[in-house]
Motif scaffolding. Structure first.
Motif, short mmCIF file in Angstrom:
data_model
loop_
_atom_site.label_atom_id
_atom_site.label_comp_id
_atom_site.label_asym_id
_atom_site.label_seq_id
_atom_site.Cartn_x
_atom_site.Cartn_y
_atom_site.Cartn_z
N ASP A 192 1.24 -1.20 -0.37
CA ASP A 192 0.05 -0.18 0.27
C ASP A 192 0.52 1.83 -0.33
OD1 ASP A 192 -2.61 -0.98 0.40
OD2 ASP A 192 -1.69 -2.00 2.24
N MET A 193 2.16 1.20 -0.34
CA MET A 193 3.00 2.52 -0.08
C MET A 193 2.81 3.40 -1.06
SD MET A 193 7.02 2.74 0.23
CE MET A 193 6.46 2.35 2.35
N PRO A 194 2.71 4.37 -1.28
CA PRO A 194 2.56 5.24 -2.33
C PRO A 194 3.65 5.13 -3.12
CG PRO A 194 2.19 6.47 -0.60
CD PRO A 194 2.57 4.99 -0.02
N PRO A 236 -0.04 -8.66 -10.21
CA PRO A 236 -0.48 -7.46 -11.03
C PRO A 236 -0.52 -6.78 -10.89
CG PRO A 236 -1.94 -9.02 -9.13
CD PRO A 236 -0.54 -9.98 -9.09
N MET A 237 0.15 -6.32 -9.24
CA MET A 237 0.30 -4.83 -8.84
C MET A 237 1.03 -4.24 -9.47
SD MET A 237 -0.07 -4.13 -5.13
CE MET A 237 -0.38 -3.15 -4.91
N ILE A 238 2.49 -5.10 -10.07
CA ILE A 238 3.54 -4.95 -10.28
C ILE A 238 3.10 -5.01 -12.42
CG2 ILE A 238 5.90 -5.56 -11.65
CD1 ILE A 238 6.23 -7.07 -9.20
N ARG A 239 2.58 -5.89 -12.19
CA ARG A 239 1.66 -5.50 -14.12
C ARG A 239 1.09 -4.54 -14.51
NH1 ARG A 239 0.85 -11.19 -13.00
NH2 ARG A 239 -1.27 -10.99 -12.96
N GLU A 240 0.41 -3.83 -13.68
CA GLU A 240 -0.11 -2.84 -13.67
C GLU A 240 0.82 -1.15 -13.78
OE1 GLU A 240 -3.76 -3.60 -10.66
OE2 GLU A 240 -4.23 -5.13 -11.74
N GLY A 241 1.86 -0.89 -12.65
CA GLY A 241 2.38 -0.12 -12.55
C GLY A 241 2.10 0.27 -11.04
N ARG A 242 1.35 -0.15 -10.13
CA ARG A 242 0.96 0.38 -8.69
C ARG A 242 2.26 -0.38 -8.05
NH1 ARG A 242 -3.62 -1.99 -6.59
NH2 ARG A 242 -3.61 -3.50 -8.34
N PHE A 243 3.30 -0.90 -8.51
CA PHE A 243 4.42 -1.22 -7.68
C PHE A 243 5.53 -2.08 -8.28
CE2 PHE A 243 7.02 -3.91 -4.47
CZ PHE A 243 6.17 -3.55 -3.58
N ARG A 244 6.50 -1.26 -7.67
CA ARG A 244 7.67 -0.93 -8.43
C ARG A 244 8.66 -2.71 -8.67
NH1 ARG A 244 10.68 4.47 -8.88
NH2 ARG A 244 12.68 2.59 -9.72
N ALA A 279 7.29 7.42 -2.87
CA ALA A 279 7.79 7.07 -1.34
C ALA A 279 8.74 5.22 -1.59
CB ALA A 279 7.06 6.39 -0.18
N GLN A 280 7.63 4.44 -2.73
CA GLN A 280 8.72 3.83 -2.89
C GLN A 280 10.45 3.67 -3.18
OE1 GLN A 280 6.53 1.12 -5.68
NE2 GLN A 280 4.18 1.49 -4.43
N THR A 281 10.09 5.04 -4.18
CA THR A 281 11.16 5.02 -5.16
C THR A 281 12.38 5.28 -4.11
OG1 THR A 281 9.84 6.03 -7.09
CG2 THR A 281 12.33 6.85 -6.78
#
Length: 468
Positions: free
Chosen positions: A240-242, A283-291, A245-247
């Protein structure tokens, strides 16, 4: 010495099976059933490896093991045990055991471990101190043995751990166990729920800020990374990290340095990272929501926590444990009637161990009798047998309809997306039940092993995270 193995086992049937299998591999086996006889044989000769049970005829097979490991670093020791608790796994690891196998074990896996031990005789863990008391995890199910073994493998290193599991399965308890039992136990343990922090504040929470960095920053603040310096930082609900902030988190993990918000100076931090999520990150990675690069940085050692429905045999010891905790907090002292245990076992426990804990505390407070019976359980948490959907209720079909309505796969992907949604929990269940053994999982599923391996690769399911 090149092919001699010492087997210390007081169950003659198990000893015979192991001895026969080792003999088929070309090993000469000396066999005994006591600590005293083990020590006598070790004093008289050398062995390529030692296999020892814990509960032996004359005492604890782990007693004195650390001394043996220290004196004979070229002789790996494999521990077998029916006392399938985290305490036993940690004691074996702390004594310097090369490997630990809870009973019942896969004989092929055991023989493979013996072969590896014989070839890697000097590749040993460092002998540590006695384990801490009050270990936080309860359960002896087969599903939990993989968790215990994975925990023991990360205690003496700083590899990043990613704990995966549904809400309420005890992810923070695993993180605490890794810290409390590991070589950083004298340092701080700092936990932060990244989902509970507003997006605009999360960088300040993690990295701190300088005075005047933003409106309201009237003083300098030390972030969680600096607070955890020399210890362990537990990042819960990392999924759930924005994105921003992931970067910055990725940069901190790569460099080992952080910079406070509004600051110019980089600060070196010595922190062991343990992260956790209840989300499927693929799936979050595929959708670009998690690096993707952050995922690989975090997913060095994955530990998959089983849901409570996959460890039903642990419900009774967990419930009794929670009754003890409730009494320690001043609630009435209660016990469980066998009928109450049966009632607890059929409840679906969608909230997992957390839901069970809350239900037991409620029972301790409100039950009419000191011995809790099935009627009390049904009154407090509902009649699971009455409400459980049956095949004729269309429970699975209805769940699939709900998923289709919510998931809304893109055009042309409906069939494969539905198949993946069905296969993932099915394959994970089979791997969890078989301790990550793909051959046995394929047999359980009734499919070809090559088919299973192909689909596991396509679904990005790592069988090793279920190994025991």
């Amino acid at each position: 010495m090149a092919h001699r193995i010492l087997l210390v086992e007081d169950d003659s049937a198990i000893a015979t099976v192991i001895e026969t299998a080792l003999a088929d591999e070309g090993y000469e086996v000396d066999r005994c059933d006591s600590v005293a006889e083990r020590d006598r044989l070790l004093a008289a000769g050398s062995y390529r490896a030692v296999l020892t049970d814990v509960m032996l005829a004359d005492g604890d097979g782990l007693e004195g093991l650390g001394r043996i490991v220290a004196d004979r670093a070229d002789m790996p020791i494999i521990v077998l045990s029916a006392q399938n608790t985290l305490d036993t796994a940690v004691r074996a690891s702390d004594a310097g055991a090369f490997e630990y196998f809870p009973k019942p074990f896969d004989l092929d896996e055991l023989i493979r471990a013996v072969r590896q031990a014989a070839e890697r005789g000097t590749d040993r863990p460092v002998v540590g101190e006695e384990p801490a008391e009050g270990l936080p995890m309860v359960g002896r199910s087969q599903a939990m043995q993989g968790v215990y073994r994975m925990i023991t493998r990360v205690l003496r290193n700083d590899l990043t751990v990613l704990i995966l599991g549904e809400s309420g399965t005890g992810k923070e308890l695993v993180a605490e166990a890794i810290h409390q039992l590991g070589h950083r136990k004298t340092g701080p343990f700092v936990a932060v729920n990244t989902a509970a922090i507003p997006g605009e504040l999360i960088e300040s929470e993690l990295f701190g800020h300088e005075k005047g960095a933003f409106t309201g920053a009237v003083n300098q603040a030390i972030g969680k990374f600096e607070q955890a310096n020399g210890g362990t930082l537990f990042l819960d609900e990392i999924g759930d990290m924005p994105a921003d902030a992931q970067t910055r988190l990725l940069r901190a993990l790569q460099s080992g340095k952080i910079r406070r918000v509004g600051g110019r100076q980089e600060i070196a931090v010595d922190v062991r990272i343990v992260a956790a999520t209840n989300r499927d990150l693929s799936p979050m990675i595929r959708e670009g929501r998690f690096r993707e690069d952050l995922y690989y940085r975090l997913n060095v050692v994955p530990i998959q926590l089983p849901p409570l429905r996959d460890r039903v045999e642990d419900i009774e010891p967990l419930a009794r444990h929670f009754l003890g905790l409730a009494a320690a907090e001043g609630l009435p002292s209660r016990s469980l009637h066998p009928s109450a245990v049966d009632a607890l076992k059929v409840h679906p426990w969608r909230g997992n161990v957390r839901e069970l804990r809350n239900a037991v505390f409620r029972l301790a407070l409100m039950a009419r009798e000191d011995v809790i019976d099935a009627q009390s359980v049904r009154e407090m948490i509902g009649d699971a047998l009455a409400s459980r959907p049956t095949a004729t209720d269309g429970g699975f079909a209805e769940a699939l309809r709900v998923w289709l309505a919510e998931a809304a796969p893109r055009e042309g992907a409906l069939y494969h997306a539905s198949l993946a949604a069905f296969e993932r929990p099915l394959f994970e269940h089979a791997l969890r039940q078989t301790g990550g053994n793909q051959l046995r999982a394929a047999r359980l599923l009734g499919i070809n092993r090559n088919t299973l391996r192909k689909r596991l690769g396509e679904l990005a399911i790592e069988a090793d995270q279920f190994s025991i």
